[in-house]
Write a protein that holds these residues in place. Sequence first.
Motif, PDB file in Angstrom:
ATOM      1  N   ALA B   6     -11.139  34.216  37.501  1.00 56.11           N
ATOM      2  CA  ALA B   6     -10.787  35.640  37.163  1.00 56.11           C
ATOM      3  C   ALA B   6      -9.712  35.023  36.276  1.00 56.11           C
ATOM      4  O   ALA B   6      -9.524  36.324  35.501  1.00 56.11           O
ATOM      5  N   GLU B   9     -10.561  35.006  33.265  1.00 50.89           N
ATOM      6  CA  GLU B   9     -11.189  36.555  32.446  1.00 50.89           C
ATOM      7  C   GLU B   9      -9.635  36.507  31.500  1.00 50.89           C
ATOM      8  O   GLU B   9      -9.329  37.609  30.840  1.00 50.89           O
ATOM      9  N   CYS B  10      -8.288  37.129  32.009  1.00 54.65           N
ATOM     10  CA  CYS B  10      -7.440  36.632  32.552  1.00 54.65           C
ATOM     11  C   CYS B  10      -6.881  36.207  31.010  1.00 54.65           C
ATOM     12  O   CYS B  10      -6.099  36.954  30.267  1.00 54.65           O
ATOM     13  N   PRO B 135      -4.566  38.194  38.918  1.00 52.78           N
ATOM     14  CA  PRO B 135      -4.793  39.610  37.972  1.00 52.78           C
ATOM     15  C   PRO B 135      -3.503  40.135  37.084  1.00 52.78           C
ATOM     16  O   PRO B 135      -2.942  39.460  36.204  1.00 52.78           O
ATOM     17  N   TYR B 168     -12.682  41.072  40.350  1.00 49.34           N
ATOM     18  CA  TYR B 168     -11.714  41.525  38.905  1.00 49.34           C
ATOM     19  C   TYR B 168     -11.913  42.603  38.420  1.00 49.34           C
ATOM     20  O   TYR B 168     -12.892  42.933  37.820  1.00 49.34           O
TER      21      TYR B 168
END
Lengths: 183, 564
Positions: B6, B9-10, B135, B168
């Motif tokens: 995650a 991804e962030c 996140p 997420y």
Amino acid sequence: MVDTNELLSLDELEAAGNIRTGRKHVLSILVENKPGVLTRVSGLFTRRGFNIDTLSVGPTDDERVSRITLTLDGALHPIDQVVKQLHKLVNVLKIKDLEPTETVARELALFKVSVDGPTRSEIRELAEVFRGKVVDIGKRSIIVEITGERSKIEAFERLVRPYGLVEMIRTGEVAISRGRDET
Amino acid sequence: MRAVDAIMECLKAEGVDVVFGYPGGANLPTYDAFVDAGIHHVLVRHEAGAGHAAEGYAKATGKVGVAFGTSGPGATNLVTPIMDAMMDSVPVVFFTGQVRTELLGTDGFQEADTIGLTMPAVKHSFLITDPRELPRTIHEAFHIAGTGRPGPVVIDLPQDLSKVDIPYEPITDVHLPGYQPRTTGNQKQIRQAARALASARRPVIYAGGGVVLGNASEELRALVREGGFPITCTLMGLGAYPAPDPQWLGMLGMHGTRAANYAMDEADLICAIGARFDDRITGKLSEFAPRAKFIHIDVDPAEISKNIPAHIPIVGDAKQILPRLTDEYRALEADRPRLDAWWQRIRTWQERHPLAYEPAQDGGIKPQSVIEAIYTVTGGEAIICSDVGQHQMWSAQYYHYPEPRRWINSGGLGTMGFGLPAAIGAQMGDPERTTVVVTGDGSIQMNIQELATIRQENLPVKVVVLNNGYLGMVRQWQELFWQERYSHVEMNTYGGEDAFPDFVKLADAYGIRGLRLTNAETLEDDLRAAFAAEGPAFIDVRVTRNEKVYPMIAPGEAARDMVG
Ligand SMILES: Cc1ncc(C[n+]2csc(CCOP(=O)(O)OP(=O)(O)O)c2C)c(N)n1
């Protein structure tokens, strides 16, 4: 050109720095109720060289928010700087530099005074005059609880000290502004 | 997905394409996620290198830099760049690994209280206690780092939490009730400022790093040209206004030009924009600009009236405020000739006291001439990353920065060892541009291991060492203020004549072309050839050893008492 080897006198050091005192300030600070917030606030004072006089922290009616009441001495300019620096802390929601005349401020103190037979009742009388509460009586000592303005607590202290003050503890002030406005 | 995936991804959602870091036990899960993440991770050779590289990247691009380190010693190695980023308001997010939650507070292996250690040095920090918050935390960290007055944000992530499976979802909103930077500026105060500028007879515009950070350089130029005002910039502000230019007075402060410092001294109005009246600027505070009224524009309200009381404070973003100030000023139709006498006075100072140095008598290379040669060779188009010391001041004085983000240095903290790693970040952020490190024989040895990173990434960074065999700036102070009692400032006393270490051999060991320049006659051509060759270069220039940076306002003195 400056001579760096010249020793500075303490007076010069004082004159150069921000070692000033002005009126007492009571800051009411609303902060997010999260771990480490108090450290951030007090750490900021350390870093900027300010001396916290009293500090009290507790929950508010909103569980996500705590209130810090902080008193300190300082000339006007540095206080302004402290308030602005505090505002920069992400967890600080609101700060008010409370106007002394517009503020209700209270402190709680516990006095443990040593007593023998006759002085016990003297202390009890004193406590009564100060609207204090006797919260414990032992053979050789008595504990009195006083709530009120700082001056009242200090006055009580002066009176009982000659009897033999075993111990004393003060909470530091909590304060709230008068009138309808939120602090 | 795993919390560490995650994170990746962030980062992508924040538009991050390159990060700088160093692995270890506590951030192993994160490093595992790098394997598939498709994010360019640069392996530095010391965590300080990661932090400074992220700073260099941020300073060159205006984007948020990112650095990773493990727990304990990795995190403590990041403390210097964190503080450095704080002092220069550089937006960087630092990810530190932390020991497993059950070990927290037990003096566990490689445990350090990172949040506690860095608290006085961060804009904000987060200790992750619930991995589902990652996140949101990352998004808010980027938001805090990059908005308002930018700065460093630390995210400390315990090892066990980084492996947890979390849902997420991309976060786009922020929920920070205590963080609401003011940006717009008060219209009434802006009007007041315009009026003050229109009636001033000896105005000076004093611009700082805030103009660069706020991308307000164009807006600054418009105001300065509209009013015909004299302008000076701080060390951090160089490039915010193009130099040389007829309205440009040069840098001000301790090693600024006489014209700039005298103009401040005699000004009746000083308009400070994104500048903070640092003691290296003001000298003796009580004698600083004694006749002036002050307009102070800054996004950080705490800077206003911190050192100098402002008569007209304007809190907000220079990019938003300056065009409105220029419009208001234009509407007043102030007469230009009122500044004629002032300009005449300034021109006299400029003619009488240009920045200059004595040419070497013995055919040696003057350090100032190296900077001039770098300027000529690069046509002023390079990014110059400097370290800290005399070479830094000469780079500020003798290279004329035409644009912002071409001058990258550690201004506030003055961190030796900054230049080389910062150049790594700058070169990666702006790959088409020539990136030059100007450093000293002292400074380069503080993070010289990053040559390995340069080799590994194959970055065409040109390193120029102004090798005087001394901790030159310290030597200068001992000479001027400590009766020439030279204590521990000579760096090459081993093995007789020749300087050590042998930087050319050292560069060679790192697989980087090294060369030594000793001939003043061919200096420019040698530099041109070295810069033209592909790939990195390490250029050891033997300069005259006892040069001093002049002019100078001695510490605690006033501007009009400049020496040299
Ligand atoms: C990490 C760190 N330690 C110490 C200093 C103090 N300091 C400032 S300038 C300087 C000397 C720099 O020498 P060098 O890099 O050789 O550059 P020069 O002044 O000779 O150009 C020192 C030691 C510093 N700025 N940073």
